[in-house]
Design an enzyme around this catalytic site. Structure first.
Site, PDB file in Angstrom:
ATOM      1  N   ASP A 162       9.388   2.684  -0.320  1.00  0.00           N
ATOM      2  CA  ASP A 162       8.379   3.325   0.517  1.00  0.00           C
ATOM      3  C   ASP A 162       8.629   2.865   1.951  1.00  0.00           C
ATOM      4  OD1 ASP A 162       6.211   4.088   1.986  1.00  0.00           O
ATOM      5  OD2 ASP A 162       4.729   3.616   0.436  1.00  0.00           O
TER       6      ASP A 162
ATOM      7  N   LYS B 135       4.551   9.343   8.909  1.00  0.00           N
ATOM      8  CA  LYS B 135       4.143   9.116  10.298  1.00  0.00           C
ATOM      9  C   LYS B 135       5.251   9.181  11.346  1.00  0.00           C
ATOM     10  CE  LYS B 135       1.493   5.218   8.490  1.00  0.00           C
ATOM     11  NZ  LYS B 135       0.402   4.357   8.756  1.00  0.00           N
TER      12      LYS B 135
ATOM     13  N   TYR C 219       0.866  -1.182   0.000  1.00  0.00           N
ATOM     14  CA  TYR C 219       0.000   0.000   0.000  1.00  0.00           C
ATOM     15  C   TYR C 219       0.898   1.226   0.000  1.00  0.00           C
ATOM     16  CZ  TYR C 219      -3.409   3.478   1.659  1.00  0.00           C
ATOM     17  OH  TYR C 219      -4.216   4.588   1.793  1.00  0.00           O
TER      18      TYR C 219
HETATM   19  N1  PMP Z   1       2.971   4.016   2.350  1.00  0.00           N
HETATM   20  C1  PMP Z   1       2.896   3.048   3.269  1.00  0.00           C
HETATM   21  C2  PMP Z   1       3.882   1.916   3.233  1.00  0.00           C
HETATM   22  C3  PMP Z   1       1.908   3.087   4.254  1.00  0.00           C
HETATM   23  O1  PMP Z   1       1.832   2.107   5.150  1.00  0.00           O
HETATM   24  C4  PMP Z   1       1.009   4.179   4.265  1.00  0.00           C
HETATM   25  C5  PMP Z   1      -0.096   4.287   5.291  1.00  0.00           C
HETATM   26  N2  PMP Z   1      -0.148   3.355   6.247  1.00  0.00           N
HETATM   27  C6  PMP Z   1       1.137   5.167   3.300  1.00  0.00           C
HETATM   28  C7  PMP Z   1       2.131   5.060   2.355  1.00  0.00           C
HETATM   29  C8  PMP Z   1       0.211   6.338   3.281  1.00  0.00           C
HETATM   30  O2  PMP Z   1       0.479   7.170   4.350  1.00  0.00           O
HETATM   31  P1  PMP Z   1      -0.642   8.206   4.870  1.00  0.00           P
HETATM   32  O3  PMP Z   1      -1.732   7.396   5.478  1.00  0.00           O
HETATM   33  O4  PMP Z   1       0.118   9.058   5.860  1.00  0.00           O
HETATM   34  O5  PMP Z   1      -1.094   8.993   3.696  1.00  0.00           O
END
Ligand code: PMP
Length: 434
Positions: free
Chosen positions: A238, A266, A143
């Site tokens: 990512d 985060k 994701y």
């Molecule tokens: N990339 C990864 C690997 C994630 O786990 C997430 C959200 N859990 C995101 C991108 C998206 O981040 P956000 O919810 O802060 O938009």
């Protein structure tokens, strides 16, 4: 009389679609009414009905120091007293950029944004801008936020384009993203053979967390690096989940693979909204105002989020909680895996783990993970909640251990998990004589 969470949820549903501001919070995968949390402190959450939980969700990752860590709260309060946002340059964004580049040697430069989704969007635009190509390769089960092009599922044939996995995503956006099974280097090789001259980049969670914990095979990330080098494509890690999770830096350093771009989120804001794209200078310098790849944000680099991030990262460096987190997660996994219960496997790495309700002990891809019994996970979730443990409300997630968790709390959670396994029907079926 309904409890306070049920009442709040009923009110929420009148004015917020589905009652939630992010879908997984609606508890659709586990049933029942979402818990409304009022307070977090250390490893504990307290809900609107005065129930206390040991929290294994940690706001989905950022709270590696636990809830309301004093150093983070103090830094946030101090920054807030000086003003919430200026819409101008500020000292804290400079300090956070310096610290990120120091801790992530593959990052010569960094651009701060407000979420992981935004950071991924920027990384893909940079990949396309730097290569002049359009296609992106991603992996099933990873994701990368909710931007249009990444809400795609693999098409039926390997070389067909992907199909949108959400209404409202245009076929044109989905067609620019190809999806391959995680850990399937042969499929990626074939994609490059067929479309290599049109592939701008490959984006991957270097350890997959969004289908539950799935580790990369030893050759997976190095092969992606090699293929990107060979075909002039950008490799994007990512690291929204993996960054600063397993040591005070990027997972890339542990893998010994150098990505062109890395995405963080985060955790680098310690609970405040933030994201970052970081990477090689020659690519990062393409961002506006230096280059022609446009990107902007009113609240980007705001002092409160930067203060929280700086306090979190500095504390992580000083504390080095990582060996302890890893041993706590391993202890939990060993108990579950040693229970003798069939159809369950606990994967653990660093301070994260996933209890998979499947007979498979090797989970390498989304296809493997889809063998899980999600109904049984729902029963497990509710059992754990009754015992005072709050888990991420879906089978396909990581459980996070924070520096604030005590060994006794993790042991108690393992005990509650074993209690569930001993009483659940799959165990009885297999262990009773036919
Ligand atoms: N990339 C990864 C690997 C994630 O786990 C997430 C959200 N859990 C995101 C991108 C998206 O981040 P956000 O919810 O802060 O938009």
């Amino acid at each position: 009389m309904d409890d306070a969470s049920t009442q709040l949820y009923a009110r929420a549903c009148r004015h917020i679609p589905g009652g939630v501001n992010s879908p997984v919070r609606a508890f659709k995968a586990v049933g029942g009414t979402p818990f409304y949390m009022e307070r977090g402190s250390g490893s504990k959450l307290h809900d609107a009905d005065r129930r206390e939980y040991v929290d294994f969700c940690g706001s989905w990752g950022p709270l590696i120091l636990g809830h309301a860590h004093p150093a983070v709260v103090e830094a946030v309060c101090a920054a807030a007293r000086d003003g919430l946002s200026f819409g101008t340059c500020n000292r804290l964004e400079v300090e956070l950029a310096e610290l990120l580049c120091e801790l992530v040697p593959t990052a010569a430069m960094v651009r701060l944004v407000n979420s992981g989704t935004e950071a991924v969007m920027t990384a893909l635009r940079l990949a396309r801008g730097s290569t002049g190509r359009n296609l992106v390769v991603k992996f099933d089960g990873c994701y990368h936020g909710h931007s249009d092009g990444l809400l795609v599922a693999a098409g039926s044939g390997l070389l067909t384009h992907s199909t949108p996995s959400s209404k409202g995503v245009s076929a044109a956006a989905a067609a620019e993203v190809l999806s391959a099974p995680y850990n399937d280097v042969q499929k990626v090789r074939e994609l490059f053979q067929e479309r290599g001259d049109a592939i701008a980049g490959v984006i991957v969670e270097p350890v997959a967390g969004n289908m539950g914990l799935v580790m990369p095979d030893a050759d997976f990330l190095p092969t992606l690096r090699g293929l990107c080098d060979q075909h002039g494509a950008c490799l994007i890690f990512d690291e929204v989940i993996t960054g600063f999770r397993f040591h005070a830096g990027a997972y890339a350093a542990l893998a010994g693979v150098v990505p062109d771009l890395s995405v963080f989120g985060k955790i680098i804001g310690g609970g405040m909204p933030i994201g970052a794209v970081a990477g090689k200078g020659e690519i990062m310098r393409l961002l506006s105002p230096l280059g022609g790849v446009y990107q902007a944000g009113t609240l980007s680099g705001n002092p409160v989020a930067c203060a929280a991030g700086l306090a979190t990262l500095r504390t992580l460096v000083e504390l080095n909680p990582y060996p302890r987190l890893a041993s706590l997660a391993k202890g939990f996994a060993d108990k579950v895996n040693g229970s003798g219960a069939p159809d369950v496997h606990c994967a653990a790495y660093g301070g994260v783990f996933t209890v998979f309700f499947t007979g498979k002990t090797q989970l390498r891809s989304l296809q493997d993970v889809m063998s899980c019994d999600t109904g049984r996970f729902a029963a497990y979730f509710q059992h754990m909640a009754r015992r005072g443990f709050y888990l991420p409300p879906s089978q396909f997630e990581l459980n996070f251990i924070s520096a604030a968790h005590s060994a006794a709390e993790v042991e108690a959670a393992a005990g509650a998990a074993l209690e569930f396994l001993a009483s659940s029907s799959a165990f009885e079926k297999r262990s009773s004589p036919v």
